[in-house]
Design a protein around this motif. Structure first.
Motif, PDB file in Angstrom:
ATOM      1  N   ALA A 209      -9.386  -1.707   5.588  1.00  0.00           N
ATOM      2  CA  ALA A 209      -8.639  -0.901   4.573  1.00  0.00           C
ATOM      3  C   ALA A 209      -9.504  -0.121   3.782  1.00  0.00           C
ATOM      4  CB  ALA A 209      -8.118  -2.100   3.699  1.00  0.00           C
ATOM      5  N   LYS A 212      -6.583   5.640   3.294  1.00  0.00           N
ATOM      6  CA  LYS A 212      -5.111   5.886   3.218  1.00  0.00           C
ATOM      7  C   LYS A 212      -4.613   6.080   4.587  1.00  0.00           C
ATOM      8  CE  LYS A 212      -1.277   5.855   0.591  1.00  0.00           C
ATOM      9  NZ  LYS A 212      -0.194   6.239   1.486  1.00  0.00           N
ATOM     10  N   HIS A 215      -4.471   2.691   6.606  1.00  0.00           N
ATOM     11  CA  HIS A 215      -3.335   1.959   5.990  1.00  0.00           C
ATOM     12  C   HIS A 215      -2.021   2.285   6.639  1.00  0.00           C
ATOM     13  CE1 HIS A 215      -0.281   1.045   2.930  1.00  0.00           C
ATOM     14  NE2 HIS A 215      -0.906  -0.237   2.544  1.00  0.00           N
ATOM     15  N   ASP A 216      -1.755   3.491   6.630  1.00  0.00           N
ATOM     16  CA  ASP A 216      -0.500   4.077   6.952  1.00  0.00           C
ATOM     17  C   ASP A 216      -0.283   4.051   8.457  1.00  0.00           C
ATOM     18  OD1 ASP A 216      -0.103   4.857   4.290  1.00  0.00           O
ATOM     19  OD2 ASP A 216      -0.263   7.020   4.558  1.00  0.00           O
ATOM     20  N   LYS A 219       0.430   0.432   8.861  1.00  0.00           N
ATOM     21  CA  LYS A 219       1.689  -0.204   8.309  1.00  0.00           C
ATOM     22  C   LYS A 219       2.918   0.650   8.737  1.00  0.00           C
ATOM     23  CE  LYS A 219       3.664  -1.707   3.898  1.00  0.00           C
ATOM     24  NZ  LYS A 219       3.107  -2.164   2.530  1.00  0.00           N
ATOM     25  N   SER A 246       0.044  -4.732   5.722  1.00  0.00           N
ATOM     26  CA  SER A 246      -1.338  -3.904   5.374  1.00  0.00           C
ATOM     27  C   SER A 246      -2.278  -4.268   6.504  1.00  0.00           C
ATOM     28  CB  SER A 246      -1.761  -4.399   4.099  1.00  0.00           C
ATOM     29  OG  SER A 246      -2.244  -6.015   4.161  1.00  0.00           O
ATOM     30  N   ARG A 249      -3.290  -7.923   6.147  1.00  0.00           N
ATOM     31  CA  ARG A 249      -2.524  -9.127   6.592  1.00  0.00           C
ATOM     32  C   ARG A 249      -2.500  -9.074   7.992  1.00  0.00           C
ATOM     33  NH1 ARG A 249       0.669 -12.614   4.243  1.00  0.00           N
ATOM     34  NH2 ARG A 249       0.208 -11.678   2.142  1.00  0.00           N
ATOM     35  N   HIS A 269      -7.874  -0.077   0.196  1.00  0.00           N
ATOM     36  CA  HIS A 269      -6.437  -0.002   0.177  1.00  0.00           C
ATOM     37  C   HIS A 269      -5.814  -1.226   0.339  1.00  0.00           C
ATOM     38  CE1 HIS A 269      -6.052   4.412  -0.405  1.00  0.00           C
ATOM     39  NE2 HIS A 269      -7.172   4.445   0.084  1.00  0.00           N
ATOM     40  N   LEU A 270      -5.445  -1.972  -0.643  1.00  0.00           N
ATOM     41  CA  LEU A 270      -5.068  -3.434  -0.521  1.00  0.00           C
ATOM     42  C   LEU A 270      -3.617  -3.511  -0.999  1.00  0.00           C
ATOM     43  CD1 LEU A 270      -8.296  -5.138  -1.895  1.00  0.00           C
ATOM     44  CD2 LEU A 270      -7.595  -4.682   0.442  1.00  0.00           C
ATOM     45  N   ASP A 271      -2.873  -4.166  -0.536  1.00  0.00           N
ATOM     46  CA  ASP A 271      -1.268  -4.266  -0.955  1.00  0.00           C
ATOM     47  C   ASP A 271      -1.423  -5.722  -1.660  1.00  0.00           C
ATOM     48  OD1 ASP A 271      -0.606  -2.128   0.432  1.00  0.00           O
ATOM     49  OD2 ASP A 271       0.546  -2.992   2.010  1.00  0.00           O
ATOM     50  N   ASP A 274      -3.146  -9.142  -0.624  1.00  0.00           N
ATOM     51  CA  ASP A 274      -4.382  -9.004   0.192  1.00  0.00           C
ATOM     52  C   ASP A 274      -5.600  -9.680  -0.300  1.00  0.00           C
ATOM     53  OD1 ASP A 274      -2.887  -7.737   2.167  1.00  0.00           O
ATOM     54  OD2 ASP A 274      -4.023  -5.826   1.756  1.00  0.00           O
TER      55      ASP A 274
END
Length: 452
Positions: A209, A212, A215-216, A219, A246, A249, A269-271, A274
């Protein structure tokens, strides 16, 4: 030997003014007032550093010693572009070049007061360099593949290196394994590493993480990492479906976070949810503030992690991404950024970041029974830091002085297991000049694309 200074910072107890630390046979025997210890041990050799602080050595939770010669090569690029440029340049280096680079990194570490590292390496050059420098720590063999058909082979090769590196490493070095990241590993590799780590009692680390783009990619299935990075890695023909979750996860579903002694690097970058996963699995986190800022990766949510009970230490990453291994800068910038984010609602004191840089880092690696604080019975990993310069005096708060006024050039002495591995008063200038010359020749290969 009695080490004495204006301040002794045990970290696990209040600081001692005009204090001393008694070291015998590599172990801390006693910590207390200088005059008391001198009176009780009159025959003990005393080394008094004067207006200075004695403190535990830094525990650097994330390093890549072998990337030291990349310093300044890719300075002004965001994370994904930086990663691609470094990948292209590193192809110019041979094994002996990586060894020189790792030697430079290990030298900088001990000169900066770092006594323990958590290093991730593909070449293995860190093993010899860290051992020769006298460093303590964990060195993780990096492994990655997005190709399901190569998972078993990739892990077998990694575990073979783990076995060989164990034989080559000093007694202070432990060997682990590191699946690189969610964007470079097939999920079955996470599953296989988790199984092997439990079976062979191996510590595990991974980048997680951090950006960005990562992450993208995980996800949503679309980012620079999902295209150019996979092309550069030879995985462009391998399909990738967005996971809808994420990175934290996603890897959690494959069991990797549930292995004992798991270290996650970055965690920027944590949702939602997380942090709870990291806390539930007792995953430790390496906070790398300067690298995250320099590459535009973001800022880790330290308050949420700490409040959830996650153990968080500090890492410098590598000179390729961070320019220096200066732990004082790391503490200072990391502290100021978090103060700026939280404001008065969570105003971290300097002492908290010194603890993160030492005892919490040791907790993250599961070695806080050995190092991380100045306590009787612990190994004598001690650094002396000069506080005598005009911009540092007078002071009544040694923690504030260490965090806000010092840098790596203020380290006077670095001791590991009672052995002096760096003494600014007796530096071998010729040997260091030779190392710099060899490193310059290696960096010329990076500049010239291998023609040097």
């Amino acid at each position: 030997m009695l080490l004495a200074a204006r301040y002794v910072l045990p970290v696990s107890a209040p600081f001692v003014e005009h204090g001393a630390v008694l070291v015998r046979d590599g172990v801390i025997v006693e910590v207390g007032a200088r005059d008391d210890l001198v009176a009780r041990y009159p025959e003990e050799e005393v080394r008094d550093f004067g207006q200075a602080a004695l403190m535990p050595g830094f525990v650097d939770l994330h390093t890549h010693l072998e990337y030291a010669v990349f310093r300044g090569m890719v300075d002004d690029a965001p994370y994904s572009q930086w990663k691609l440029q470094v990948m292209r340049k590193e192809a110019a280096l041979e094994p002996e070049d990586w060894a020189v680079s790792a030697e430079l990194g290990a030298t900088e570490a001990v000169r900066s007061g770092i006594t323990t590292i958590a290093d991730i390496t593909d070449s293995g050059a860190s093993v010899g360099a860290a051992s020769a420098a006298g460093l303590r720590g964990v060195i993780y063999r990096e492994v990655s593949t997005m190709d399901r058909a190569r998972v078993e082979q990739a892990l077998d090769e990694a575990l073979g290196d783990v076995a060989r590196w164990k034989d080559a490493a000093s007694a202070r070095i432990e060997i682990g394994v590191a699946p690189h990241s969610p964007y470079s590993c097939h999920p079955k590799l996470f599953e296989a590493v988790a199984h092997a780590a439990v079976e062979e009692d191996l510590p595990v680390a991974m980048h997680l993480a951090g950006s960005k783009d990562e992450h993208d990619f995980v996800k949503y299935g679309s980012s620079l990492l999902g295209q150019d990075y996979r092309d550069a890695s030879g995985w462009s023909s391998i399909g990738w479906l967005p996971t809808g979750v994420s990175p934290v996860r996603y890897v959690y579903q494959w069991g990797i976070l549930e292995v004992p002694r798991m270290l996650a690097v970055h965690c920027v970058h944590l949702d939602e949810g997380d942090v709870d996963i990291l806390a539930k699995t007792r995953t430790a986190v390496a906070y790398c503030p300067r690298c995250n800022l320099k590459l535009g990766m973001g800022i880790a949510p330290l308050r949420e992690l700490v409040d959830a009970g996650v153990v968080v230490g500090i890492g410098t990453d590598s000179p390729a991404s961070n320019s220096t291994m200066d732990f004082f800068d790391e503490m200072r910038i990391g502290l100021l950024v978090q103060r700026g984010l939280a404001g008065e609602a969570r105003f971290y004191p300097a002492e908290r970041f010194v603890r993160m840089a030492t005892l919490d880092g040791a907790r993250a690696l599961g070695i806080d029974h050995l190092v991380g604080s100045l306590e009787p019975g612990k190994r004598a990993d001690v650094v002396a830091v000069d506080l005598s310069r005009s911009h540092q005096v007078p002071t009544r708060d040694p923690y504030g002085a260490v965090v806000h006024t010092t840098n790596q050039d203020d380290v006077l002495l670095t001791m590991i297991d009672g052995e002096v591995v760096f003494d600014r008063g007796s530096v071998d200038a010729a040997s260091f000049a030779d190392l710099v010359e060899r490193a310059d020749r290696v960096q010329a290969k990076l500049r010239d694309g291998g023609s040097a």
